[in-house]
Design an enzyme around this catalytic site. Structure first.
Site, PDB file in Angstrom:
ATOM      1  N   ASP A   9      -4.630   1.688  14.084  1.00  0.00           N
ATOM      2  CA  ASP A   9      -3.785   1.810  12.880  1.00  0.00           C
ATOM      3  C   ASP A   9      -3.797   3.271  12.404  1.00  0.00           C
ATOM      4  O   ASP A   9      -4.244   3.573  11.298  1.00  0.00           O
ATOM      5  CB  ASP A   9      -4.256   0.862  11.766  1.00  0.00           C
ATOM      6  N   ASP A  14      -8.255   7.161  13.911  1.00  0.00           N
ATOM      7  CA  ASP A  14      -7.597   6.518  15.063  1.00  0.00           C
ATOM      8  C   ASP A  14      -6.943   7.570  15.950  1.00  0.00           C
ATOM      9  O   ASP A  14      -6.962   7.480  17.183  1.00  0.00           O
ATOM     10  CB  ASP A  14      -6.506   5.550  14.599  1.00  0.00           C
ATOM     11  N   ASN A  38      -4.222   1.061   7.918  1.00  0.00           N
ATOM     12  CA  ASN A  38      -4.285   2.281   7.102  1.00  0.00           C
ATOM     13  C   ASN A  38      -2.961   2.562   6.393  1.00  0.00           C
ATOM     14  O   ASN A  38      -2.917   3.266   5.389  1.00  0.00           O
ATOM     15  CB  ASN A  38      -4.659   3.477   7.972  1.00  0.00           C
ATOM     16  N   THR A 124      -9.513  -0.517  16.681  1.00  0.00           N
ATOM     17  CA  THR A 124     -10.014   0.420  15.665  1.00  0.00           C
ATOM     18  C   THR A 124      -9.287   0.216  14.329  1.00  0.00           C
ATOM     19  O   THR A 124      -9.259   1.123  13.490  1.00  0.00           O
ATOM     20  CB  THR A 124      -9.835   1.884  16.134  1.00  0.00           C
ATOM     21  N   PHE A 165     -13.657  -1.715   5.872  1.00  0.00           N
ATOM     22  CA  PHE A 165     -12.215  -1.928   5.765  1.00  0.00           C
ATOM     23  C   PHE A 165     -11.637  -2.794   6.886  1.00  0.00           C
ATOM     24  O   PHE A 165     -10.874  -3.731   6.622  1.00  0.00           O
ATOM     25  CB  PHE A 165     -11.476  -0.584   5.740  1.00  0.00           C
ATOM     26  N   ASN A 166     -11.921  -2.492   8.148  1.00  0.00           N
ATOM     27  CA  ASN A 166     -11.263  -3.204   9.249  1.00  0.00           C
ATOM     28  C   ASN A 166     -11.552  -4.703   9.231  1.00  0.00           C
ATOM     29  O   ASN A 166     -10.738  -5.507   9.676  1.00  0.00           O
ATOM     30  CB  ASN A 166     -11.685  -2.625  10.605  1.00  0.00           C
ATOM     31  N   HIS A 239     -15.347   7.376  12.627  1.00  0.00           N
ATOM     32  CA  HIS A 239     -15.436   5.928  12.853  1.00  0.00           C
ATOM     33  C   HIS A 239     -14.840   5.524  14.219  1.00  0.00           C
ATOM     34  O   HIS A 239     -15.534   5.058  15.106  1.00  0.00           O
ATOM     35  CB  HIS A 239     -14.636   5.169  11.779  1.00  0.00           C
ATOM     36  N   ASP A 240     -13.537   5.690  14.346  1.00  0.00           N
ATOM     37  CA  ASP A 240     -12.843   5.151  15.524  1.00  0.00           C
ATOM     38  C   ASP A 240     -13.163   5.900  16.816  1.00  0.00           C
ATOM     39  O   ASP A 240     -13.353   5.266  17.862  1.00  0.00           O
ATOM     40  CB  ASP A 240     -11.331   5.149  15.267  1.00  0.00           C
TER      41      ASP A 240
HETATM   42  O1  RIB Z   1     -13.686   1.668   7.685  1.00  0.00           O
HETATM   43  C1  RIB Z   1     -13.201   2.609   8.615  1.00  0.00           C
HETATM   44  C2  RIB Z   1     -12.041   2.059   9.379  1.00  0.00           C
HETATM   45  O2  RIB Z   1     -10.976   1.763   8.492  1.00  0.00           O
HETATM   46  C3  RIB Z   1     -11.454   3.063  10.388  1.00  0.00           C
HETATM   47  O3  RIB Z   1     -10.937   2.378  11.488  1.00  0.00           O
HETATM   48  C4  RIB Z   1     -10.350   3.713   9.612  1.00  0.00           C
HETATM   49  O4  RIB Z   1      -9.288   4.195  10.470  1.00  0.00           O
HETATM   50  C5  RIB Z   1      -9.842   2.562   8.801  1.00  0.00           C
HETATM   51  O5  RIB Z   1      -8.950   1.813   9.608  1.00  0.00           O
HETATM   52 CA    CA Z   2      -8.621   2.700  12.128  1.00  0.00          CA
END
Ligand code: RIB
Ligand code: CA
Length: 336
Positions: A9, A14, A38, A124, A165-166, A239-240
């Site tokens: 996203d 990403d 996102n 991701t 979040f994901n 993160h990703d």
């Molecule tokens: O919490 C981090 C995640 O949430 C990452 O994948 C970032 O791109 C958002 O999607």
């Molecule tokens: Ca992401």
């Protein structure tokens, strides 16, 4: 060589994950699919196609997927990624036509045409596409090598004290993915918060001195500003890219096997990944999983669990991997 499908996203991190996947010599990027997260599906898909221009990504199908979560409301963290979902650098025109198939059809076609257990799914973003794939093509689930996802965390959240979040973006989808009969490696906040794009790390990337490394520096400048404002971090977490790196070089992550469940109902804990670290399984302690009639390559533990969770990371190894990938991509002249 590890074959992957990146379900994303974009999203600043990403974007870096996609470029890492494209530039790493040990990864074969078979497809890119997008999911709302996102930003809206339309925006993240436009961003993904533009990133194909940035990285000069060719011969890889891009398909759009779910525009909203299975059950809950759509969450969009504009405070982190901005109105476009990729605020900061000027984006080039999309460099790839969108595949006419839905994301889950593309995933199914790729998994079906590749050798058994040779394709790893790397989500991701929210897990809506991966859950829909598992439910729509149950016969293909066991043909997938595994799912290495960025999401969750065993000791903290970021959107709430409990939820990352994901996972929070679609907890029901996450529950389906963790319960499906495939190995899952969770690359959560416990490890991604240990790979921050601080100024000294960015100095290493800037030495690559290409238009793509400059683009990443511009991404990090915006992404870092959001993280400093919203969370007082000295640099935004990678993160990703860490999920992709964990597939490219498994030695980057220290993982333990432990059952992971997703909370979907809690008043304060909806979207939490509940990791039972009381039951981490050490291959030296528990009986051989094959004695349980479970295929070794599923590496299930004594409780039939196929979950691994990242608990530590070799940050230097990660930054070297990202630097090498950018060096390998070189200059693409995406800005004309
Ligand atoms: O919490 C981090 C995640 O949430 C990452 O994948 C970032 O791109 C958002 O999607
Ligand atoms: Ca992401």
């Amino acid at each position: 060589m590890t074959k992957i499908i990146l379900d994303c996203d974009p999203g600043h991190d990403d974007a870096i994950a996609m470029l890492l996947a494209w530039g790493n010599p040990d990864i074969e990027l078979l497809g890119v699919t997008t999911v709302a997260g996102n930003q809206t599906l339309e925006k993240v898909t436009t961003n993904a196609r533009a990133l194909a221009t940035v990285g000069s990504i060719t011969g890889v199908p891009f398909a759009a997927g779910a525009s909203r979560p299975l059950v809950g409301p759509q969450l969009i963290p504009e405070e982190i990624h901005g109105d476009s979902g990729l605020d900061g650098p000027q984006l080039p025109a999309p460099g790839v036509e969108l595949d006419s198939r839905h994301a889950i059809q593309l995933i199914a076609d790729i998994v079906a045409e590749q050798p058994d257990k040779s394709v790893t799914l790397v989500p991701t973003g929210s897990l809506t596409n991966v859950a829909l794939f598992a439910r729509t093509y149950p016969e293909l689930v066991e043909r997938v090598a595994g799912v290495t996802l960025m999401g969750g965390g065993h000791h903290t959240g970021n959107m709430t004290p409990a939820a990352e979040f994901n996972i929070l973006a679609d907890p029901e989808a996450a529950q389906i993915v963790f319960e499906a009969q495939w190995p899952v490696t969770m690359v959560g906040l416990d490890v991604t918060h240990k790979v921050l794009a601080t100024p000294d790390r960015m100095e290493q990337l800037k030495k690559v001195n290409t238009d793509v490394s400059q683009f990443i520096a511009e991404l990090v400048e915006f992404f870092g500003g959001s993280y400093m404002k919203e969370r007082r971090y000295p640099g935004p977490p990678m993160h990703d890219p860490l999920a992709v790196a964990a597939v490219a070089d498994p030695l980057i992550l220290t993982t333990v096997r432990a059952p992971i469940q997703v909370e979907t109902k809690g008043e304060f804990t909806r979207g939490q990944t509940v990791v039972d670290l009381r039951r981490t399984w050490n291959p030296d302690q528990a009986e051989d999983p094959s004695a349980l009639g479970i295929a070794d390559d599923y590496e299930a533990d004594a409780h039939g669990v196929r979950h691994c969770v990242g608990i530590d990371v070799d940050a230097d190894r990660f930054w070297d991997l990202l630097t090498s990938a950018l060096t390998r991509i070189g200059t693409t002249n995406f800005r004309g």
